[in-house]
Write an enzyme that holds these catalytic residues in place. Sequence first.
Site, mmCIF file in Angstrom:
data_model
loop_
_atom_site.group_PDB
_atom_site.id
_atom_site.type_symbol
_atom_site.label_atom_id
_atom_site.label_comp_id
_atom_site.label_asym_id
_atom_site.label_seq_id
_atom_site.Cartn_x
_atom_site.Cartn_y
_atom_site.Cartn_z
ATOM 1 N N ASP A 27 0.848 -1.203 0.000
ATOM 2 C CA ASP A 27 0.000 0.000 0.000
ATOM 3 C C ASP A 27 0.878 1.245 0.000
ATOM 4 O O ASP A 27 0.580 2.249 -0.658
ATOM 5 C CB ASP A 27 -0.913 -0.017 1.236
ATOM 6 C CG ASP A 27 -2.199 0.757 1.036
ATOM 7 O OD1 ASP A 27 -2.236 1.650 0.182
ATOM 8 O OD2 ASP A 27 -3.176 0.484 1.758
ATOM 9 N N CYS A 253 -4.219 4.910 -2.284
ATOM 10 C CA CYS A 253 -4.618 4.132 -3.450
ATOM 11 C C CYS A 253 -4.631 5.057 -4.661
ATOM 12 O O CYS A 253 -5.308 6.084 -4.648
ATOM 13 C CB CYS A 253 -5.991 3.509 -3.246
ATOM 14 S SG CYS A 253 -6.543 2.629 -4.716
HETATM 15 P P1 HMG Z 1 -9.109 -5.089 -16.906
HETATM 16 O O1 HMG Z 1 -8.475 -4.123 -17.839
HETATM 17 O O2 HMG Z 1 -10.585 -5.139 -16.812
HETATM 18 O O3 HMG Z 1 -8.509 -6.556 -17.119
HETATM 19 O O4 HMG Z 1 -8.491 -4.758 -15.449
HETATM 20 P P2 HMG Z 1 -8.909 -7.684 -18.126
HETATM 21 O O5 HMG Z 1 -9.245 -8.888 -17.338
HETATM 22 O O6 HMG Z 1 -9.894 -7.165 -19.116
HETATM 23 O O7 HMG Z 1 -7.525 -7.921 -18.886
HETATM 24 C C1 HMG Z 1 -6.954 -6.911 -19.703
HETATM 25 C C2 HMG Z 1 -5.471 -7.137 -19.883
HETATM 26 O O8 HMG Z 1 -4.787 -7.023 -18.629
HETATM 27 C C3 HMG Z 1 -5.112 -8.506 -20.426
HETATM 28 O O9 HMG Z 1 -3.941 -8.341 -21.233
HETATM 29 C C4 HMG Z 1 -4.742 -9.286 -19.211
HETATM 30 O O10 HMG Z 1 -3.855 -10.345 -19.456
HETATM 31 C C5 HMG Z 1 -4.043 -8.209 -18.362
HETATM 32 P P3 HMG Z 1 -3.987 -8.244 -22.819
HETATM 33 O O11 HMG Z 1 -4.637 -9.534 -23.243
HETATM 34 O O12 HMG Z 1 -4.844 -7.050 -23.119
HETATM 35 O O13 HMG Z 1 -2.566 -8.057 -23.187
HETATM 36 N N1 HMG Z 1 -4.153 -8.552 -16.956
HETATM 37 C C6 HMG Z 1 -3.114 -8.782 -16.145
HETATM 38 N N2 HMG Z 1 -1.789 -8.742 -16.331
HETATM 39 C C7 HMG Z 1 -1.005 -9.058 -15.270
HETATM 40 N N3 HMG Z 1 -1.506 -9.378 -14.056
HETATM 41 C C8 HMG Z 1 -2.807 -9.408 -13.821
HETATM 42 C C9 HMG Z 1 -3.672 -9.093 -14.898
HETATM 43 N N4 HMG Z 1 -5.017 -9.045 -15.005
HETATM 44 C C10 HMG Z 1 -5.301 -8.708 -16.259
HETATM 45 N N5 HMG Z 1 -3.278 -9.738 -12.623
HETATM 46 C C11 HMG Z 1 -7.844 -5.531 -13.269
HETATM 47 C C12 HMG Z 1 -8.941 -5.482 -14.312
HETATM 48 C C13 HMG Z 1 -8.466 -6.059 -11.999
HETATM 49 C C14 HMG Z 1 -6.730 -6.451 -13.759
HETATM 50 C C15 HMG Z 1 -7.293 -4.091 -13.090
HETATM 51 O O14 HMG Z 1 -8.364 -3.253 -12.794
HETATM 52 C C16 HMG Z 1 -6.270 -3.989 -11.997
HETATM 53 O O15 HMG Z 1 -5.158 -4.500 -12.110
HETATM 54 N N6 HMG Z 1 -6.614 -3.280 -10.870
HETATM 55 C C17 HMG Z 1 -5.747 -3.166 -9.732
HETATM 56 C C18 HMG Z 1 -5.875 -1.800 -9.105
HETATM 57 C C19 HMG Z 1 -5.024 -1.737 -7.870
HETATM 58 O O16 HMG Z 1 -4.067 -2.478 -7.709
HETATM 59 N N7 HMG Z 1 -5.380 -0.816 -6.937
HETATM 60 C C20 HMG Z 1 -4.662 -0.666 -5.714
HETATM 61 C C21 HMG Z 1 -4.885 -1.791 -4.751
HETATM 62 S S1 HMG Z 1 -6.410 -1.697 -3.865
HETATM 63 C C22 HMG Z 1 -6.100 -0.671 -2.519
HETATM 64 O O17 HMG Z 1 -5.074 -0.052 -2.453
HETATM 65 C C23 HMG Z 1 -7.094 -0.601 -1.403
HETATM 66 C C24 HMG Z 1 -6.657 -1.366 -0.148
HETATM 67 O O18 HMG Z 1 -5.427 -0.861 0.355
HETATM 68 C C25 HMG Z 1 -7.734 -1.248 0.950
HETATM 69 C C26 HMG Z 1 -8.186 0.196 1.205
HETATM 70 O O19 HMG Z 1 -7.336 1.044 1.518
HETATM 71 O O20 HMG Z 1 -9.390 0.418 1.089
HETATM 72 C C27 HMG Z 1 -6.452 -2.855 -0.445
HETATM 73 MG MG MG Z 2 -5.194 0.876 1.597
#
Ligand code: HMG
Ligand code: MG
Length: 312
Positions: A27, A253
């Site tokens: 984070d 985030c």
């Molecule tokens: P999307 O664009 O809808 O993904 O993103 P998709 O399933 O349509 O796939 C599109 C492309 O992404 C594909 O590649 C996949 O292979 C690739 P292409 O065929 O186009 O070349 N792909 C990946 N590549 C590597 N690793 C993966 C992956 N998944 C898909 N895992 C997705 C949907 C969920 C992947 C995207 O929205 C994402 O990565 N989001 C993450 C956002 C994030 O990390 N935010 C911060 C963390 S949350 C947070 O901080 C809150 C927390 O601390 C609690 C709080 O404070 O409240 C936890």
């Molecule tokens: Mg957080």
Amino acid sequence: MSRVLPQVEPDPSLPPRVTVYEVGPRDGLQNEATTVPAAVKAEFVRRLGAAGLATVETTSFVDPRWVPQLADAEELLGLLGADGRGPQRPVLVPNERGLDRALASGVGAVAIFGSATETFARKNLNRTVAESVAMFAPVVERARADGLWVRAYVSMCFGDPWEGPVPVAQVVDVCRRLMDLGCDQLSIGDTIGVGTVGHVHRLLEALGAAGIGPEAVGVHFHDTYGQALANTLAALRDGVTVVDASTGGLGGCPYARSATGNLATEDLVWTLDGAGVETGIDLDALVATSMWMAEHLGRPSPSRVVKALAGG
Ligand code: HMG
Ligand code: MG
């Protein structure tokens, strides 16, 4: 390094021992303008372990285009070797692609991350809440079948920057749906730091009524409005014993407007040390780690305790 310590006056309203779930490498570093080299991240994780932090969330196996700061997850896990494995080194995993990558790196614990609100689900996961639950279901099933420990985060539990107040019943509904997938632990996220103590109590009570007792809950407070420590103490008094914190108060985030750093681990440890609550953490080693990381990031730690001890 100063040897100033809080005077210990045990507080019987608090649990005797608290598990700090350290989120700094994940984070903390996911939101930094500076991308930290993998070797520095590996040293950060090792230093945190050496300072007594048993549980350290190391990185995320998300789409690297969404969070470029953590695009080196494989490299980091490779550098960490045995220090990055096991049930106390979780990583964030949003989907099966992420799980495949995490398993290939030998992780022993994963965390899925849902949202209590539709707007944030869309912004953070490119999905509706229902679609994101469907995305997580096979992740949890396969992770459990492989013997992994699984955590479920829920973001925006206390308010959402786009939607405003979030009804407690709506939060509980999402928490229940994620726990029903078979997760071991829930972490309730105040992503933008707006929660206050009564709200914490009310949500924990409602979760308890829905069958999710405090023994299954961790609290994840960002400190945007300076409420994180007070909210943590409220949760501890309600029976929670797992607290998320970020060394040096790093964090935020990238997809949540107005999210700042997490509760600083040092601020939490100062309070718990003073109240005679055991954490197993060496505060001086932690402050030294924050100062070392602040040099790499080129900015001072926002933690009050780090500032006070570093200046002392
Ligand atoms: P999307 O664009 O809808 O993904 O993103 P998709 O399933 O349509 O796939 C599109 C492309 O992404 C594909 O590649 C996949 O292979 C690739 P292409 O065929 O186009 O070349 N792909 C990946 N590549 C590597 N690793 C993966 C992956 N998944 C898909 N895992 C997705 C949907 C969920 C992947 C995207 O929205 C994402 O990565 N989001 C993450 C956002 C994030 O990390 N935010 C911060 C963390 S949350 C947070 O901080 C809150 C927390 O601390 C609690 C709080 O404070 O409240 C936890
Ligand atoms: Mg957080």
